[in-house]
Enzyme design. Structure first.
Site, PDB file in Angstrom:
ATOM      1  N   GLY A   8       0.826  -1.212   0.000  1.00 59.77           N
ATOM      2  CA  GLY A   8       0.000   0.000   0.000  1.00 59.77           C
ATOM      3  C   GLY A   8       0.851   1.249   0.000  1.00 59.77           C
ATOM      4  N   TYR A   9       1.414   1.586  -1.157  1.00 57.13           N
ATOM      5  CA  TYR A   9       2.219   2.805  -1.292  1.00 57.13           C
ATOM      6  C   TYR A   9       1.415   3.869  -2.075  1.00 57.13           C
ATOM      7  CZ  TYR A   9       6.898   1.093   0.191  1.00 57.13           C
ATOM      8  OH  TYR A   9       7.994   0.649   0.886  1.00 57.13           O
TER       9      TYR A   9
ATOM     10  N   GLU B 229      12.476  -4.186  -4.351  1.00 60.08           N
ATOM     11  CA  GLU B 229      11.519  -4.307  -5.455  1.00 60.08           C
ATOM     12  C   GLU B 229      12.218  -4.133  -6.794  1.00 60.08           C
ATOM     13  OE1 GLU B 229       8.256  -1.513  -5.289  1.00 60.08           O
ATOM     14  OE2 GLU B 229       7.272  -2.382  -7.035  1.00 60.08           O
TER      15      GLU B 229
HETATM   16  C1  LIG Z   1       0.925  -2.973 -13.110  1.00 65.57           C
HETATM   17  C2  LIG Z   1       1.120  -2.025 -11.975  1.00 65.57           C
HETATM   18  C3  LIG Z   1       1.204  -2.531 -10.677  1.00 65.57           C
HETATM   19  C4  LIG Z   1       1.371  -1.676  -9.598  1.00 65.57           C
HETATM   20  N1  LIG Z   1       1.379  -2.209  -8.334  1.00 65.57           N
HETATM   21  C5  LIG Z   1       1.454  -1.385  -7.261  1.00 65.57           C
HETATM   22  C6  LIG Z   1       1.337  -1.912  -5.932  1.00 65.57           C
HETATM   23  O1  LIG Z   1       1.192  -3.122  -5.722  1.00 65.57           O
HETATM   24  N2  LIG Z   1       1.368  -1.045  -4.881  1.00 65.57           N
HETATM   25  C7  LIG Z   1       1.545   0.286  -5.052  1.00 65.57           C
HETATM   26  O2  LIG Z   1       1.603   1.002  -4.062  1.00 65.57           O
HETATM   27  N3  LIG Z   1       1.631   0.836  -6.306  1.00 65.57           N
HETATM   28  C8  LIG Z   1       1.576   0.014  -7.407  1.00 65.57           C
HETATM   29  N4  LIG Z   1       1.652   0.564  -8.685  1.00 65.57           N
HETATM   30  C9  LIG Z   1       1.692   2.024  -8.852  1.00 65.57           C
HETATM   31  C10 LIG Z   1       2.974   2.568  -9.461  1.00 65.57           C
HETATM   32  O3  LIG Z   1       4.016   2.589  -8.517  1.00 65.57           O
HETATM   33  C11 LIG Z   1       2.635   3.986  -9.987  1.00 65.57           C
HETATM   34  O4  LIG Z   1       1.703   3.819 -11.035  1.00 65.57           O
HETATM   35  C12 LIG Z   1       3.850   4.713 -10.491  1.00 65.57           C
HETATM   36  O5  LIG Z   1       4.701   5.055  -9.428  1.00 65.57           O
HETATM   37  C13 LIG Z   1       3.466   5.991 -11.273  1.00 65.57           C
HETATM   38  O6  LIG Z   1       2.608   6.801 -10.527  1.00 65.57           O
HETATM   39  P1  LIG Z   1       1.242   7.351 -11.153  1.00 65.57           P
HETATM   40  O7  LIG Z   1       0.530   6.208 -11.792  1.00 65.57           O
HETATM   41  O8  LIG Z   1       0.527   8.099 -10.076  1.00 65.57           O
HETATM   42  O9  LIG Z   1       1.665   8.338 -12.314  1.00 65.57           O
HETATM   43  P2  LIG Z   1       2.142   9.868 -12.140  1.00 65.57           P
HETATM   44  O10 LIG Z   1       3.143   9.953 -11.041  1.00 65.57           O
HETATM   45  O11 LIG Z   1       0.927  10.734 -12.030  1.00 65.57           O
HETATM   46  O12 LIG Z   1       2.875  10.141 -13.512  1.00 65.57           O
HETATM   47  C14 LIG Z   1       2.169  10.486 -14.723  1.00 65.57           C
HETATM   48  C15 LIG Z   1       3.211  10.760 -15.802  1.00 65.57           C
HETATM   49  O13 LIG Z   1       4.028  11.900 -15.438  1.00 65.57           O
HETATM   50  C16 LIG Z   1       5.411  11.544 -15.447  1.00 65.57           C
HETATM   51  N5  LIG Z   1       6.093  12.246 -14.347  1.00 65.57           N
HETATM   52  C17 LIG Z   1       5.674  12.366 -13.059  1.00 65.57           C
HETATM   53  N6  LIG Z   1       6.578  13.058 -12.345  1.00 65.57           N
HETATM   54  C18 LIG Z   1       7.614  13.369 -13.176  1.00 65.57           C
HETATM   55  C19 LIG Z   1       8.844  14.067 -13.023  1.00 65.57           C
HETATM   56  N7  LIG Z   1       9.201  14.571 -11.840  1.00 65.57           N
HETATM   57  N8  LIG Z   1       9.655  14.185 -14.111  1.00 65.57           N
HETATM   58  C20 LIG Z   1       9.305  13.659 -15.323  1.00 65.57           C
HETATM   59  N9  LIG Z   1       8.127  13.002 -15.537  1.00 65.57           N
HETATM   60  C21 LIG Z   1       7.299  12.858 -14.470  1.00 65.57           C
HETATM   61  C22 LIG Z   1       5.441  10.035 -15.201  1.00 65.57           C
HETATM   62  O14 LIG Z   1       6.631   9.456 -15.671  1.00 65.57           O
HETATM   63  C23 LIG Z   1       4.205   9.601 -15.985  1.00 65.57           C
HETATM   64  O15 LIG Z   1       4.524   9.462 -17.346  1.00 65.57           O
HETATM   65  C24 LIG Z   1       1.482  -0.280  -9.797  1.00 65.57           C
HETATM   66  C25 LIG Z   1       1.408   0.241 -11.111  1.00 65.57           C
HETATM   67  C26 LIG Z   1       1.215  -0.611 -12.181  1.00 65.57           C
HETATM   68  C27 LIG Z   1       1.135  -0.022 -13.546  1.00 65.57           C
END
Ligand SMILES: Cc1cc2nc3c(=O)[nH]c(=O)nc-3n(C[C@H](O)[C@H](O)[C@H](O)COP(=O)(O)OP(=O)(O)OC[C@H]3O[C@@H](n4cnc5c(N)ncnc54)[C@H](O)[C@@H]3O)c2cc1C
Length: 418
Positions: A130-131, A247
Site C-alpha cells: 500500500g504505497y 523491489e
Molecule cells: C501494473 C502495476 C502494478 C502496480 N502495483 C502497485 C502496488 O502493488 N502497490 C503500489 O503502491 N503501487 C503500485 N503501482 C503504482 C505505481 O508505482 C505507480 O503507477 C507509479 O509510481 C506511477 O505513478 P502514477 O501512476 O501516479 O503516475 P504519475 O506519477 O501521475 O505520472 C504520470 C506521468 O508523469 C510523469 N512524471 C511524473 N513526475 C515526473 C517528473 N518529476 N519528471 C518527469 N516526468 C514525471 C510520469 O513518468 C508519468 O509518465 C502499480 C502500477 C502498475 C502499472
C-alpha cells in the site's frame, strides 16, 4: 566484471540441478506448459516443497525459517529455477518474502521478525503493498492516507490505488501520513495492517486485458495496534526506500534469462510466419536480439557489484529502464508479426502479468497479445521510465537537480494546491 563462477559455486549449482531433477515430474517442460487448475495446484505444491527444503526465502536466516544462503548461492538458485521454468513462490510472495520480509530483517524489532516471518512462509499472512495513492505515485512523498494514534491503536483513513494482488491478500504494508506539519518526507510512518476488518474495502480495477490484478483500497477508521510500526514513527520514508531497493534490484540475474528464452520463442514465431524472410522484420529481430545480449552483460556487471557487497542503489535504474523499454519494443514486434491474428487472440493466457511469458508456454496468439498489453505497465510500475531517467541524471551522472515547486510542510503544500 566477472562473467564466470568459481568451482564451489558450480558444485552448488549441481546440487540445485539434482534437487530439480528429483522433485520435478518426468518430462517437465516448464510451468508455461500448465494452465488453469493444474497450474494453480502445481504452484502451491511446489511452494511447499521449496519451504520444506529451505529454498523459499533463500537469504533469510535459518532461525526465521529461511535458507540462510549466501548471495552467490541465491543467484545460482534463481538462475537454475528460471532455466527450468519453475516459480520461486506464488502470487503475493514477492510482497511478503522479497519486499516485506527482507525489509523486516533490516528494520523490524525482534518481536516483529519472530511473529511475522514464519507466518509469511506458512501463508497464514498474505501481503500486498500500500504505497501509491491517486495523488502520490511518482511523487510518493505526497501521500495523504492519515494515521492518528488513539490510545493503543492507530486509526487509519484514506485511499491507496494500484494495489497489485490486493484481492488475494489479508495484510497490507502501508505508508501513512502521521505528521502533516512536518516536511513531506518526514511525517510518514510504515504500518503493518490486517485487512480483515470492516474499515478496509478492496475494489478491483479492470485492466485492458479484461482481468483484474490490481485494486483500489479504501480505509475508513481502520485500525492496527500501536506497536505495528516498522522503523519508528515518522521514519517511514527510510523504510519505504529500503523496500523499494528490494523491489527494483533483484532481477539482474534472471531477467536476461527470461528475455533470452522469450527471444527464442519469437524467432520460432517469425520462422513459422515467414517474417524471417522479410528484411524489415529481420532488422527489428536483430536489434532485439542484440538488446538482450546487452542486458545479459549489463546484468553480469550489476551481479558482480552485488556479489561484492554493493546494495542495489540508483544504478538499478539502468536495468529497470532498459528491460522495460525493450519489452515494449519486442512485444510490439511480435504483434506486427502476428498481424490481424493478434487482434483475435486464442490459446493459453500467461500466468502472470509481469515480464515475459513462462518457460514452456506455447507460442499462442494469446501469449503474445497479453504480454504485449502488460508490457505497457512495465514502464510504469516500480517507478516510471521518466523517473528512472531523473534518478540516473541526478544521482548517477550528477546533473543539476530538477527544480521543486513545493517546500515546507505537507499540510502547507496541500493548502497551496487547493
Ligand atoms: C501494473 C502495476 C502494478 C502496480 N502495483 C502497485 C502496488 O502493488 N502497490 C503500489 O503502491 N503501487 C503500485 N503501482 C503504482 C505505481 O508505482 C505507480 O503507477 C507509479 O509510481 C506511477 O505513478 P502514477 O501512476 O501516479 O503516475 P504519475 O506519477 O501521475 O505520472 C504520470 C506521468 O508523469 C510523469 N512524471 C511524473 N513526475 C515526473 C517528473 N518529476 N519528471 C518527469 N516526468 C514525471 C510520469 O513518468 C508519468 O509518465 C502499480 C502500477 C502498475 C502499472
Amino acid at each position: 566484471m566477472r562473467p564466470t563462477y568459481d568451482a564451489d559455486a558450480e558444485s552448488f549449482r549441481e546440487k540445485i540441478q539434482a534437487f530439480l531433477a528429483e522433485h520435478l515430474p518426468p518430462g517437465w517442460k516448464g510451468i508455461g506448459a500448465l494452465e488453469g487448475e493444474e497450474l494453480q495446484q502445481f504452484a502451491l505444491e511446489w511452494r511447499s516443497i521449496l519451504h520444506q527444503n529451505g529454498l523459499l526465502a533463500l537469504g533469510w536466516l535459518k532461525e526465521y525459517g529461511g535458507g540462510g544462503l549466501s548471495r552467490l548461492e541465491q543467484v545460482i538458485v534463481a538462475e537454475e529455477f528460471t532455466k527450468a521454468g519453475v516459480p520461486a513462490g506464488v502470487a503475493n510472495d514477492v510482497f511478503g518474502i522479497q519486499m516485506l520480509g527482507n525489509t523486516l530483517l533490516q528494520w523490524g524489532t525482534e518481536e516483529q521478525k519472530r511473529y511475522y516471518l514464519p507466518r509469511i512462509l506458512s501463508r497464514e499472512d498474505i501481503w500486498c503493498q500500500g504505497y501509491s495513492e491517486p495523488n502520490a505515485g511518482s511523487d510518493l512523498g505526497n501521500l495523504g492516507c492519515r494515521a492518528v494514534l488513539d490510545g493503543d491503536q492507530w486509526v487509519i483513513n484514506g485511499q491507496k490505488i494500484w494495489t497489485s494482488s490486493g484481492h488475494l491478500a489479508n495484510h497490507i504494508f502501508l505508508l501513512t501520513r502521521t505528521d502533516p506539519d512536518a516536511p513531506k518526507h518526514k511525517g510518514i510512518t510504515f504500518l503493518l495492517v490486517d485487512m480483515r476488518q470492516p474499515g478496509v474495502e478492496v475494489r478491483p480495477i479492470k485492466m485492458i486485458t479484461g482481468q483484474s490484478e490490481f485494486n483500489e483500497v479504501f480505509f475508513t477508521d481502520a485500525v492496527c495496534p500501536k506497536e505495528n510500526v516498522v522503523g519508528g514513527v515518522n521514519n517511514g520514508w527510510a523504510v519505504a526506500m529500503t523496500l523499494l531497493g528490494y523491489e527494483r534490484g533483484e532481477a539482474a540475474a534472471t531477467g536476461p534469462l527470461r528475455f533470452q528464452s522469450e527471444m527464442k520463442r519469437l524467432l520460432a514465431l517469425a520462422k513459422e510466419r515467414g517474417a524471417n524472410e522479410d528484411p524489415r522484420f529481420r532488422q527489428r529481430l536483430a536489434r532485439c536480439y542484440s538488446e538482450v545480449e546487452i542486458m545479459r552483460w549489463n546484468g553480469l556487471r550489476t551481479l558482480t557489484k552485488y556479489l561484492s557487497g554493493h546494495q542495489p542503489g540508483p544504478d538499478a535504474a539502468i536495468s529497470k529502464l532498459y528491460w522495460s523499454e525493450y519489452h515494449r519494443r519486442v512485444t510490439e514486434l511480435a504483434m506486427d508479426i502476428l498481424g490481424p491474428d493478434g487482434l483475435v487472440p486464442t490459446g493459453r493466457r500467461p500466468s502472470s502479468s509481469f515480464s515475459a511469458d513462462d518457460e514452456g508456454a506455447p507460442n499462442s496468439t494469446m501469449s503474445w497479445a497479453d504480454t504485449f498489453l502488460n508490457a505497457r505497465a512495465g514502464t510504469i510500475y516500480a517507478g516510471t521510465s521518466q523517473i528512472q531517467r531523473n534518478i540516473l541524471g541526478e544521482m548517477v551522472l550528477g546533473l543539476p537537480k530538477e527544480p521543486k515547486a513545493d517546500g515546507g510542510s505537507w499540510a502547507a503544500s496541500q493548502k497551496a494546491k487547493a
